[in-house]
Design a protein around this motif. Structure first.
Motif, PDB file in Angstrom:
ATOM      1  N   VAL A 169       3.031  -5.779   8.699  1.00  0.00           N
ATOM      2  CA  VAL A 169       1.907  -5.350   9.758  1.00  0.00           C
ATOM      3  C   VAL A 169       1.885  -3.672   9.787  1.00  0.00           C
ATOM      4  CG1 VAL A 169       1.402  -7.421  10.989  1.00  0.00           C
ATOM      5  CG2 VAL A 169       3.105  -5.721  11.897  1.00  0.00           C
ATOM      6  N   ASP A 170       0.780  -3.144   9.697  1.00  0.00           N
ATOM      7  CA  ASP A 170       0.537  -1.692   9.869  1.00  0.00           C
ATOM      8  C   ASP A 170       1.475  -0.736   8.997  1.00  0.00           C
ATOM      9  OD1 ASP A 170      -1.121   0.139  11.398  1.00  0.00           O
ATOM     10  OD2 ASP A 170       0.739   0.859  12.414  1.00  0.00           O
ATOM     11  N   THR A 171       1.724  -1.450   7.898  1.00  0.00           N
ATOM     12  CA  THR A 171       2.762  -0.812   6.868  1.00  0.00           C
ATOM     13  C   THR A 171       2.103  -1.037   5.481  1.00  0.00           C
ATOM     14  OG1 THR A 171       4.289  -1.755   8.204  1.00  0.00           O
ATOM     15  CG2 THR A 171       5.210  -0.952   6.095  1.00  0.00           C
ATOM     16  N   CYS A 172       1.875   0.398   4.811  1.00  0.00           N
ATOM     17  CA  CYS A 172       1.121   0.352   3.487  1.00  0.00           C
ATOM     18  C   CYS A 172       2.303   0.418   2.421  1.00  0.00           C
ATOM     19  CB  CYS A 172       0.031   1.362   3.400  1.00  0.00           C
ATOM     20  SG  CYS A 172       0.408   3.063   3.851  1.00  0.00           S
ATOM     21  N   THR A 173       3.435   0.603   2.524  1.00  0.00           N
ATOM     22  CA  THR A 173       4.031   0.766   1.251  1.00  0.00           C
ATOM     23  C   THR A 173       5.638   0.084   1.746  1.00  0.00           C
ATOM     24  OG1 THR A 173       5.587   2.252   0.067  1.00  0.00           O
ATOM     25  CG2 THR A 173       4.478   3.075   1.956  1.00  0.00           C
ATOM     26  N   PHE A 174       6.436  -0.365   0.757  1.00  0.00           N
ATOM     27  CA  PHE A 174       7.713  -1.035   1.058  1.00  0.00           C
ATOM     28  C   PHE A 174       8.544   0.335   1.814  1.00  0.00           C
ATOM     29  CE2 PHE A 174       6.276  -4.199  -1.888  1.00  0.00           C
ATOM     30  CZ  PHE A 174       6.349  -5.161  -1.139  1.00  0.00           C
ATOM     31  N   ILE A 175       8.262   1.579   1.198  1.00  0.00           N
ATOM     32  CA  ILE A 175       9.174   2.622   1.685  1.00  0.00           C
ATOM     33  C   ILE A 175       9.142   2.696   3.222  1.00  0.00           C
ATOM     34  CG2 ILE A 175       9.657   5.178   1.521  1.00  0.00           C
ATOM     35  CD1 ILE A 175       7.784   5.017  -1.326  1.00  0.00           C
ATOM     36  N   THR A 215      -4.873   2.374   3.273  1.00  0.00           N
ATOM     37  CA  THR A 215      -4.858   1.892   1.884  1.00  0.00           C
ATOM     38  C   THR A 215      -3.685   1.499   1.344  1.00  0.00           C
ATOM     39  OG1 THR A 215      -6.485   3.928   1.717  1.00  0.00           O
ATOM     40  CG2 THR A 215      -5.920   3.007  -0.334  1.00  0.00           C
ATOM     41  N   PRO A 216      -3.724   0.224   0.630  1.00  0.00           N
ATOM     42  CA  PRO A 216      -2.127  -0.289   0.262  1.00  0.00           C
ATOM     43  C   PRO A 216      -1.618   0.597  -1.250  1.00  0.00           C
ATOM     44  CG  PRO A 216      -3.864  -1.675  -0.004  1.00  0.00           C
ATOM     45  CD  PRO A 216      -4.711  -0.862   0.561  1.00  0.00           C
ATOM     46  N   HIS A 217      -0.601   0.893  -0.759  1.00  0.00           N
ATOM     47  CA  HIS A 217       0.355   1.394  -1.984  1.00  0.00           C
ATOM     48  C   HIS A 217       0.252   0.601  -3.206  1.00  0.00           C
ATOM     49  CE1 HIS A 217       3.594   3.114  -4.157  1.00  0.00           C
ATOM     50  NE2 HIS A 217       3.248   4.248  -3.820  1.00  0.00           N
ATOM     51  N   SER A 218       0.481   0.848  -4.410  1.00  0.00           N
ATOM     52  CA  SER A 218       0.371  -0.057  -5.647  1.00  0.00           C
ATOM     53  C   SER A 218       1.671  -0.897  -5.493  1.00  0.00           C
ATOM     54  CB  SER A 218       0.723   0.755  -6.973  1.00  0.00           C
ATOM     55  OG  SER A 218       1.679   1.676  -6.947  1.00  0.00           O
ATOM     56  N   ASP A 219       2.939  -0.563  -4.960  1.00  0.00           N
ATOM     57  CA  ASP A 219       3.876  -1.458  -4.769  1.00  0.00           C
ATOM     58  C   ASP A 219       3.652  -2.688  -3.926  1.00  0.00           C
ATOM     59  OD1 ASP A 219       4.121  -0.558  -2.254  1.00  0.00           O
ATOM     60  OD2 ASP A 219       6.189   0.272  -2.412  1.00  0.00           O
ATOM     61  N   ILE A 220       2.864  -2.645  -2.932  1.00  0.00           N
ATOM     62  CA  ILE A 220       2.265  -3.763  -2.088  1.00  0.00           C
ATOM     63  C   ILE A 220       1.372  -4.388  -2.971  1.00  0.00           C
ATOM     64  CG2 ILE A 220       0.770  -4.254  -0.258  1.00  0.00           C
ATOM     65  CD1 ILE A 220       3.411  -3.114   0.787  1.00  0.00           C
ATOM     66  N   LEU A 221       0.442  -3.830  -3.394  1.00  0.00           N
ATOM     67  CA  LEU A 221      -0.666  -4.436  -4.476  1.00  0.00           C
ATOM     68  C   LEU A 221      -0.016  -5.692  -5.302  1.00  0.00           C
ATOM     69  CD1 LEU A 221      -3.150  -1.850  -5.015  1.00  0.00           C
ATOM     70  CD2 LEU A 221      -3.376  -3.704  -3.381  1.00  0.00           C
ATOM     71  N   GLU A 222       1.221  -5.261  -5.995  1.00  0.00           N
ATOM     72  CA  GLU A 222       1.877  -6.025  -6.915  1.00  0.00           C
ATOM     73  C   GLU A 222       2.611  -7.144  -6.341  1.00  0.00           C
ATOM     74  OE1 GLU A 222       4.389  -3.334  -9.300  1.00  0.00           O
ATOM     75  OE2 GLU A 222       2.639  -2.024  -9.564  1.00  0.00           O
ATOM     76  N   LYS A 223       3.153  -6.821  -5.211  1.00  0.00           N
ATOM     77  CA  LYS A 223       4.052  -8.054  -4.636  1.00  0.00           C
ATOM     78  C   LYS A 223       3.449  -8.769  -3.698  1.00  0.00           C
ATOM     79  CE  LYS A 223       8.362  -9.253  -3.582  1.00  0.00           C
ATOM     80  NZ  LYS A 223       9.333  -9.988  -4.328  1.00  0.00           N
ATOM     81  N   ALA A 224       2.226  -8.289  -2.900  1.00  0.00           N
ATOM     82  CA  ALA A 224       1.930  -9.092  -1.870  1.00  0.00           C
ATOM     83  C   ALA A 224       1.173 -10.703  -2.321  1.00  0.00           C
ATOM     84  CB  ALA A 224       1.009  -8.403  -0.781  1.00  0.00           C
ATOM     85  N   SER A 225       1.553 -11.587  -1.650  1.00  0.00           N
ATOM     86  CA  SER A 225       0.799 -12.952  -1.811  1.00  0.00           C
ATOM     87  C   SER A 225      -0.665 -12.904  -1.555  1.00  0.00           C
ATOM     88  CB  SER A 225       1.618 -14.002  -1.373  1.00  0.00           C
ATOM     89  OG  SER A 225       2.808 -13.788  -1.707  1.00  0.00           O
ATOM     90  N   LEU A 226      -0.717 -12.181  -0.418  1.00  0.00           N
ATOM     91  CA  LEU A 226      -1.960 -12.323   0.382  1.00  0.00           C
ATOM     92  C   LEU A 226      -2.328 -10.848   0.922  1.00  0.00           C
ATOM     93  CD1 LEU A 226      -4.889 -13.515   1.461  1.00  0.00           C
ATOM     94  CD2 LEU A 226      -3.364 -14.802   3.284  1.00  0.00           C
ATOM     95  N   LEU A 227      -3.346 -10.226   0.964  1.00  0.00           N
ATOM     96  CA  LEU A 227      -3.515  -8.854   1.384  1.00  0.00           C
ATOM     97  C   LEU A 227      -4.941  -9.174   2.497  1.00  0.00           C
ATOM     98  CD1 LEU A 227      -3.662  -6.669  -1.631  1.00  0.00           C
ATOM     99  CD2 LEU A 227      -2.236  -6.503   0.074  1.00  0.00           C
ATOM    100  N   ILE A 228      -4.574  -8.684   3.493  1.00  0.00           N
ATOM    101  CA  ILE A 228      -5.612  -8.425   4.587  1.00  0.00           C
ATOM    102  C   ILE A 228      -5.899  -7.061   4.959  1.00  0.00           C
ATOM    103  CG2 ILE A 228      -6.504  -9.293   6.736  1.00  0.00           C
ATOM    104  CD1 ILE A 228      -5.108 -11.891   6.272  1.00  0.00           C
ATOM    105  N   ILE A 229      -6.924  -6.568   4.215  1.00  0.00           N
ATOM    106  CA  ILE A 229      -6.918  -5.115   4.478  1.00  0.00           C
ATOM    107  C   ILE A 229      -8.255  -4.726   5.014  1.00  0.00           C
ATOM    108  CG2 ILE A 229      -6.567  -2.796   3.358  1.00  0.00           C
ATOM    109  CD1 ILE A 229      -3.968  -4.196   3.338  1.00  0.00           C
ATOM    110  N   ASP A 230      -8.435  -3.842   6.017  1.00  0.00           N
ATOM    111  CA  ASP A 230      -9.709  -3.474   6.477  1.00  0.00           C
ATOM    112  C   ASP A 230      -9.682  -1.988   6.819  1.00  0.00           C
ATOM    113  OD1 ASP A 230     -12.286  -2.937   7.628  1.00  0.00           O
ATOM    114  OD2 ASP A 230     -12.228  -4.398   9.001  1.00  0.00           O
ATOM    115  N   GLU A 231     -10.094  -1.091   5.782  1.00  0.00           N
ATOM    116  CA  GLU A 231      -9.777   0.388   6.042  1.00  0.00           C
ATOM    117  C   GLU A 231     -10.692   0.724   6.991  1.00  0.00           C
ATOM    118  OE1 GLU A 231      -8.830   2.427   2.617  1.00  0.00           O
ATOM    119  OE2 GLU A 231      -8.139   0.678   1.541  1.00  0.00           O
ATOM    120  N   ASN A 232     -11.765  -0.042   7.467  1.00  0.00           N
ATOM    121  CA  ASN A 232     -12.742   0.600   8.293  1.00  0.00           C
ATOM    122  C   ASN A 232     -12.656   0.080   9.700  1.00  0.00           C
ATOM    123  OD1 ASN A 232     -14.776   1.436   6.591  1.00  0.00           O
ATOM    124  ND2 ASN A 232     -15.338  -0.534   5.997  1.00  0.00           N
ATOM    125  N   ALA A 233     -11.318  -0.582   9.978  1.00  0.00           N
ATOM    126  CA  ALA A 233     -11.060  -0.937  11.260  1.00  0.00           C
ATOM    127  C   ALA A 233     -10.071   0.206  11.976  1.00  0.00           C
ATOM    128  CB  ALA A 233      -9.987  -2.053  11.139  1.00  0.00           C
TER     129      ALA A 233
END
Ligand SMILES: [Mn+2]
Length: 330
Positions: free
Chosen positions: A87-93, A116-134
């Protein structure tokens, strides 16, 4: 978003979940993790163990928060589990010491975030729930509760309200949607003034004294209709400069340190920048830094310089340079 999450969790049917926050977890991370832990328990018919994990600790306001909401338990190490949430974390770093372990694990990962999720997250995550307007991850969790038709209990509402207030910096840059959500949270029993009180961290006495001394020693320069203030303190010059803006200055220059280690902090009101386009970093502090055998720079309305020089003389130089820039504008 809520429905996707419900289906995913129901299908996987986990018996243990880990909710990971970013390192130095802030109140938005902690509060959204806490509310999410309650939501997971509501979704499953059997007993599920949910652990909130904050690698490398939590921030000062978060510490005050968990003192108040005693139900929130935070762990710092990760145990095997059936499902991982970030949660609230957009990259593994941002997971600090857990970064490599989580990145290379074979456990499904669900990411819930408003960045905005980092590419490492995009590759690895099974499900993304992202709302950049929140406004915050807490706001996204509120939406999920509502979409799934779950009642938000008083304690959860209070936590989510704190997350939203913290991340929106007390409702700067929010949409009407955020206000509607907040109004629902207050109706659900969240106490707004208690939430504000909890997030208020009293200023250290030495910082308050520095601010008061800066006020006591200030000089007023009136140029056209602008009020330019200079002052000096031994430390907390940035805080003192901000305080002078609050007192009524359009621009404040505060010197800190001493002749051999001089620091200049500059602040301006955004209306000053909007009207004059004078960028404190690029137009002033870079040059001041060079003139005092040091370096300078920063943002449009908050900048600074370090070097060597007599504080009074350098402050005068700051004003002189600013007056020149204002003259060029006319
Ligand atoms: Mn956040």
């Amino acid at each position: 978003m809520g429905e996707k999450l419900r289906v995913f969790i129901k299908n996987l049917n986990p018996y243990s979940c880990a909710i990971l926050c970013h390192h130095n977890a802030d109140p938005d991370a902690i509060c959204s993790a806490y509310a999410l832990s309650k939501l997971i328990k509501k979704l499953l018919n059997h007993k599920v163990e949910v652990r909130i994990i904050a690698p490398e600790g939590i921030s000062l306001p978060s510490r005050r928060l968990i003192e108040c909401i005693s139900e929130i338990n935070i762990y710092d190490d990760f145990d095997e589990s059936d499902l991982i949430f970030m949660v609230d974390t957009c990259t593994f770093i941002q997971l600090g010491t857990l970064c490599e372990r989580i990145k290379s694990c074979n456990i499904p990962i669900i990411v819930i975030d408003h960045h905005t999720p980092h590419s490492d997250i995009l590759e690895k995550a099974s499900l993304l729930i992202i709302d950049e307007n929140a406004s915050s991850t807490s706001e996204i969790i509120c939406n999920i509760f509502n979409e799934l038709g779950f009642k938000i209990e008083e304690k959860i509402a209070f936590a989510l309200l704190i997350g939203i207030i913290y991340d929106s910096r007390r409702f700067i840059n929010v949409s009407s949607r955020t206000f509607r959500i907040v109004s629902n949270l207050i109706d659900a029993g969240a106490n707004y003034s208690e939430a504000l009180k909890l997030l208020y961290i009293p200023m250290d006495i030495s910082e308050r004294i520095a601010r008061l001394k800066a006020a006591q020693r200030l000089k007023i320069h009136r140029v056209n209709n602008w009020i330019i203030i200079t002052s000096h303190v031994s430390s907390f010059e940035a805080s003192a400069a901000r305080a002078l803006i609050d007192l009524g200055a359009d621009v404040a220059f505060v010197a800190g340190g001493n002749k051999s280690k001089l620091r200049i902090s500059a602040r301006s009101r955004s209306s000053f920048y909007n009207q004059t386009k004078i960028h404190l970093g690029k137009d002033l502090m870079e040059e001041i830094g060079a003139r005092i055998n040091g370096a300078g720079g920063g943002h449009a309305t908050a900048a600074g310089a370090n070097g060597i020089g007599d504080p009074e003389e350098v402050l005068e130089l700051c004003v002189k340079l600013l007056v020149e820039k204002l003259g060029q504008n006319n």
